[in-house]
Scaffold this motif. Structure first.
Motif, PDB file in Angstrom:
ATOM      1  N   GLU A  42       8.268   6.734  14.135  1.00 15.41           N
ATOM      2  CA  GLU A  42       9.185   7.154  13.078  1.00 15.41           C
ATOM      3  C   GLU A  42       8.552   6.965  11.704  1.00 15.41           C
ATOM      4  OE1 GLU A  42      13.715   6.183  11.424  1.00 15.41           O
ATOM      5  OE2 GLU A  42      12.862   4.990  13.075  1.00 15.41           O
ATOM      6  N   LEU A  43       7.839   5.847  11.533  1.00 14.14           N
ATOM      7  CA  LEU A  43       7.193   5.563  10.255  1.00 14.14           C
ATOM      8  C   LEU A  43       6.070   6.561   9.967  1.00 14.14           C
ATOM      9  CD1 LEU A  43       7.029   3.772   7.770  1.00 14.14           C
ATOM     10  CD2 LEU A  43       5.617   2.162   9.079  1.00 14.14           C
ATOM     11  N   MET A  44       5.311   6.924  10.994  1.00 12.61           N
ATOM     12  CA  MET A  44       4.251   7.917  10.822  1.00 12.61           C
ATOM     13  C   MET A  44       4.839   9.243  10.345  1.00 12.61           C
ATOM     14  SD  MET A  44       1.102   6.851  11.459  1.00 12.61           S
ATOM     15  CE  MET A  44       0.206   8.336  11.922  1.00 12.61           C
ATOM     16  N   ARG A  45       5.937   9.658  10.951  1.00 14.29           N
ATOM     17  CA  ARG A  45       6.580  10.909  10.536  1.00 14.29           C
ATOM     18  C   ARG A  45       7.075  10.812   9.098  1.00 14.29           C
ATOM     19  NH1 ARG A  45       8.652  10.501  15.891  1.00 14.29           N
ATOM     20  NH2 ARG A  45      10.626   9.629  15.114  1.00 14.29           N
ATOM     21  N   GLN A  99       2.075   9.523  -5.332  1.00 15.92           N
ATOM     22  CA  GLN A  99       2.406  10.867  -4.878  1.00 15.92           C
ATOM     23  C   GLN A  99       3.445  11.499  -5.806  1.00 15.92           C
ATOM     24  OE1 GLN A  99       5.186  12.463  -3.413  1.00 15.92           O
ATOM     25  NE2 GLN A  99       4.010  14.300  -2.915  1.00 15.92           N
ATOM     26  N   ALA A 100       4.376  10.686  -6.291  1.00 19.26           N
ATOM     27  CA  ALA A 100       5.390  11.190  -7.220  1.00 19.26           C
ATOM     28  C   ALA A 100       4.762  11.627  -8.537  1.00 19.26           C
ATOM     29  CB  ALA A 100       6.445  10.119  -7.467  1.00 19.26           C
ATOM     30  N   TYR A 101       3.604  11.043  -8.872  1.00 24.71           N
ATOM     31  CA  TYR A 101       2.879  11.428 -10.080  1.00 24.71           C
ATOM     32  C   TYR A 101       1.928  12.605  -9.836  1.00 24.71           C
ATOM     33  CZ  TYR A 101       4.457   7.267 -12.608  1.00 24.71           C
ATOM     34  OH  TYR A 101       5.225   6.313 -13.245  1.00 24.71           O
ATOM     35  N   LEU A 103       6.451  12.328   3.384  1.00 32.15           N
ATOM     36  CA  LEU A 103       6.406  11.940   1.973  1.00 32.15           C
ATOM     37  C   LEU A 103       5.116  12.388   1.287  1.00 32.15           C
ATOM     38  CD1 LEU A 103       7.935   8.369   2.324  1.00 32.15           C
ATOM     39  CD2 LEU A 103       8.943  10.288   1.063  1.00 32.15           C
ATOM     40  N   GLY A 104       4.283  13.117   2.020  1.00 38.63           N
ATOM     41  CA  GLY A 104       3.070  13.666   1.415  1.00 38.63           C
ATOM     42  C   GLY A 104       1.832  12.816   1.553  1.00 38.63           C
ATOM     43  N   ALA A 142       0.828  -1.209   0.000  1.00 39.63           N
ATOM     44  CA  ALA A 142       0.000   0.000   0.000  1.00 39.63           C
ATOM     45  C   ALA A 142       0.862   1.259   0.000  1.00 39.63           C
ATOM     46  CB  ALA A 142      -0.950  -0.007   1.194  1.00 39.63           C
ATOM     47  N   MET A 143       1.942   1.242   0.783  1.00 37.09           N
ATOM     48  CA  MET A 143       2.816   2.402   0.866  1.00 37.09           C
ATOM     49  C   MET A 143       3.593   2.602  -0.434  1.00 37.09           C
ATOM     50  SD  MET A 143       3.769   4.951   2.618  1.00 37.09           S
ATOM     51  CE  MET A 143       5.112   6.097   2.911  1.00 37.09           C
TER      52      MET A 143
END
Length: 291
Positions: free
Chosen positions: A71-74, A51-53, A79-80, A43-44
């Motif tokens: 840390e992963l949430m941040r 997001q890059a698109y 990353l948007g 999913a990520m």
């Protein structure tokens, strides 16, 4: 919620720990290389590519309340990603994925998605609250349990959504069988996964995609490594052979294909152009310098 999503990405969001060696490897090899740790999960990976698109994805997943989870949430927010709807189960660790890759492809991998699996339908709570009535794009990955995937396939909440499905791995492909008769589901699989889903062996993507459609599937996209990929929908069958490239990374290639296809379609590309865009983007991805 500060932003409105373009797509919901439901499934694994975890830490990818990947070791890569730039030559061929075999079982039992001990080689020098590079080990990386980065946000990942099907999913990520799809969300990051989207997001890059230029699209804005919202994540529906489970991330632990441990230090790795914080840390992963941040990282996701940085990353948007829209993280407002992520379920944070207490007492469960943040999931992880570990893989070894060589120049000749994936050597071995283990996906530890136990926290996502144990969280069950708690990750879908936003669908009856903040995201109630959603009829847009939804990407779902096969890291969810069979019970939860079956629930989603039958849930009226998703009946009008534009469902895009990724099996996560051949070992989890059969979990997606409940969607074979879903009226809006598009399935993205490779040749092996198509065979596992239908209990058959296929030698080319066109035959596999057509066979999936014959089971009642709305639309199928089947890849076959360096060979031609195919799209089957209604009375349409399209194929495209990817450019030849040197393979430098494997993990995330299928997610890149799916995201590139979704992005192209969202921008109004024709079916043939969207398929070509997805194959070209995937070729660029797997040939990228990653060591």
């Amino acid at each position: 919620m500060s932003k409105t999503p373009d797509i919901l990405c439901i499934g694994a969001v975890l830490w990818d720990i990947i070791g890569r060696h730039d030559q061929d490897m075999e079982r039992g090899n001990d080689r020098p290389g590079l080990i990386t740790r980065a946000p990942g999960g099907v999913a990520m990976n799809i969300a990051m590519a989207l997001q890059a698109y230029g699209m804005t994805p919202a994540l529906l997943t489970a991330i632990g309340t441990d230090e790795e989870g914080d840390e992963l949430m941040r990282a996701c927010a940085g990353l948007g990603m829209i993280t407002d709807h992520i379920y944070r189960p207490k007492g469960l660790p943040t999931d992880r994925y570990m893989a070894i890759e060589g120049r000749n492809g994936l050597i071995a991998a283990i996906a530890d998605a136990h926290s996502l699996e144990q969280s069950g339908d708690a990750i879908l709570a936003p669908m009856s609250a903040a995201l109630s009535g959603w009829t847009g794009l939804v990407a779902v990955d096969g890291n969810l349990t069979v019970d939860l995937l079956t629930q989603i396939a039958a849930d009226v909440t998703f009946a009008k959504a534009d469902l895009r499905l990724a099996p996560a791995s051949p070992g989890k492909a059969e979990r997606l069988r409940p969607f074979l008769s879903h009226p809006t589901a598009t399935l993205y699989v490779n040749l092996e996964e198509a065979g596992l889903l239908l209990g058959s062996v296929f030698h080319d993507s066109a035959t596999a995609a057509t066979a999936l459609l014959s089971q009642g599937l709305h639309r199928a996209l089947v890849t076959n490594g360096a060979e031609a990929a195919s799209l089957a929908a209604d009375n349409t069958l399209l194929t495209f052979t990817p450019p030849k490239v040197q393979v430098k990374r494997i993990t995330g290639a299928g997610d890149t294909f799916m995201a590139a296809h979704i992005s192209a379609e969202s921008q109004g590309a024709t079916p043939q152009a969207a398929l070509q865009n997805a194959m070209t983007a995937t070729a660029t991805y797997i040939s990228g310098d990653s060591y």
